[in-house]
Design an enzyme around this catalytic site. Sequence first.
Site, PDB file in Angstrom:
ATOM      1  N   ASP A  75       0.807  -1.230   0.000  1.00 33.16           N
ATOM      2  CA  ASP A  75       0.000   0.000   0.000  1.00 33.16           C
ATOM      3  C   ASP A  75       0.837   1.275   0.000  1.00 33.16           C
ATOM      4  OD1 ASP A  75      -2.657  -0.978  -0.110  1.00 33.16           O
ATOM      5  OD2 ASP A  75      -2.464  -1.661   1.955  1.00 33.16           O
TER       6      ASP A  75
ATOM      7  N   ASP B 204      -7.031  -3.740  -5.657  1.00 31.86           N
ATOM      8  CA  ASP B 204      -6.658  -2.453  -5.043  1.00 31.86           C
ATOM      9  C   ASP B 204      -5.218  -2.051  -5.384  1.00 31.86           C
ATOM     10  OD1 ASP B 204      -8.297  -4.339  -3.679  1.00 31.86           O
ATOM     11  OD2 ASP B 204      -8.358  -3.132  -1.875  1.00 31.86           O
TER      12      ASP B 204
HETATM   13  N1  GLY Z   1      -8.067  -2.853   0.830  1.00 29.79           N
HETATM   14  C1  GLY Z   1      -8.312  -1.488   0.590  1.00 29.79           C
HETATM   15  C2  GLY Z   1      -9.758  -1.206   0.572  1.00 29.79           C
HETATM   16  O1  GLY Z   1     -10.425  -1.493   1.543  1.00 29.79           O
HETATM   17  O2  GLY Z   1     -10.250  -0.701  -0.387  1.00 29.79           O
END
Ligand code: GLY
Length: 401
Positions: A121, A179
């Site tokens: 992330d 994501d």
């Molecule tokens: N995993 C990132 C989100 O909840 O969008």
Amino acid sequence: MLKKIIAIGLTAILSGHISFAQQSGFKVNKKVLSLVRSDLKRAADQYKILMKQLPPDKFPKSYNAKTGKFETSGSGWWCSGFYPGTLIYLYENNKDQVLLSEANRMLALLAKEQYNKTTHDLGFMMYCSFGNAEKAEPKPEYKQILINSAKSLSSRFDPKVGCIKSWDSKRPEYLVIIDNMMNLELLFYATKVTGDSSYYKIAVTHANTTMKNHFRPDYSSYHVVNYNPGTGAVQQKRTAQGYSNESAWARGQAWGLYGYTVMYRETKDRKYLEQANHIAKFILTNPNLPADKIPYWDYNAPNIPNALRDASAAAVMASALLELCRYVSHQEGHNYFSAAETIIRNLSVAPYLAAKGTNGGFILEHSVGHIPENTEVDVPLTYADYYFIEALSRYKNFNTK
Ligand code: GLY
């Protein structure tokens, strides 16, 4: 001669080679623009309330209206970049030094994450924060932090799989989530400022592998693809945060839309533009997308029309569509722009826009984090605020740029 010029211009517009913003007849709506300006002012006021509640070394996460509990995290949480990033967008809009100095205080707390190799992330965490700071007030240390972050993120790439690993696992699996498309922008930045093409190549390879394996024939996407770490073969396609393995989790579709729009911007490879258009079509023509275009948390949630909405997915969609509309034909661009306007209008009123002084200082209400784990359900979230403010800024800039 004049006829020839008009003919060339028309051909270029119809074939999509002239950006939407350059086309004649393009206008922002004055009422929406005035709403956007008032939202931005309201948001700055809200964040001044939020900042007063924040313990000195913590990042905001959410707020529970029933208990009045303000939820926070450390800098390692995937959302830590959104609060400073939002503050910088708000500062750019009104030049209020209070917002900038709070952003700078948070950036100092966040900087150590540049060396974090345990998360995929880092794009969210570092590019939404330091990337925005570098654009607003460039500094050599921001550039270095972003380069180091790109290096850390790249350490999670495996050429055998062709992807950056999302979640670590003790089992023989290599997990990649949709994501993760959102973290690639950081890599493009790193190639631009270092001249080292390895970051660019990783981003393109990850996007290609994801395009091949994450999408269904209707261009909805799986949340998680589980690869064999030894061979790179797909072992399983499933969900984590959606309703079911075969459902279309709303935020996942929004991440894909945004991610492939960025891929087109950064590479100019039309296959990414086509992918973004297909995803947009899946979303915007979905029979389960409500007329206000704030999606249910999953397009296949079982209790539609009584399922919860996800304001965060709507905010990501609005921001992505306000970029994608610049790259396509007039008609498509108009559809995207008008869908983004609808979202902005609807997020700008109750029940989504929080009343002044409420909601713990967060801007939007009614987002959904993780229903299957029953966490962050129907609450404010920093990323809903971030992408909403980004969408508002993009809308406002259609008028001024
Ligand atoms: N995993 C990132 C989100 O909840 O969008």
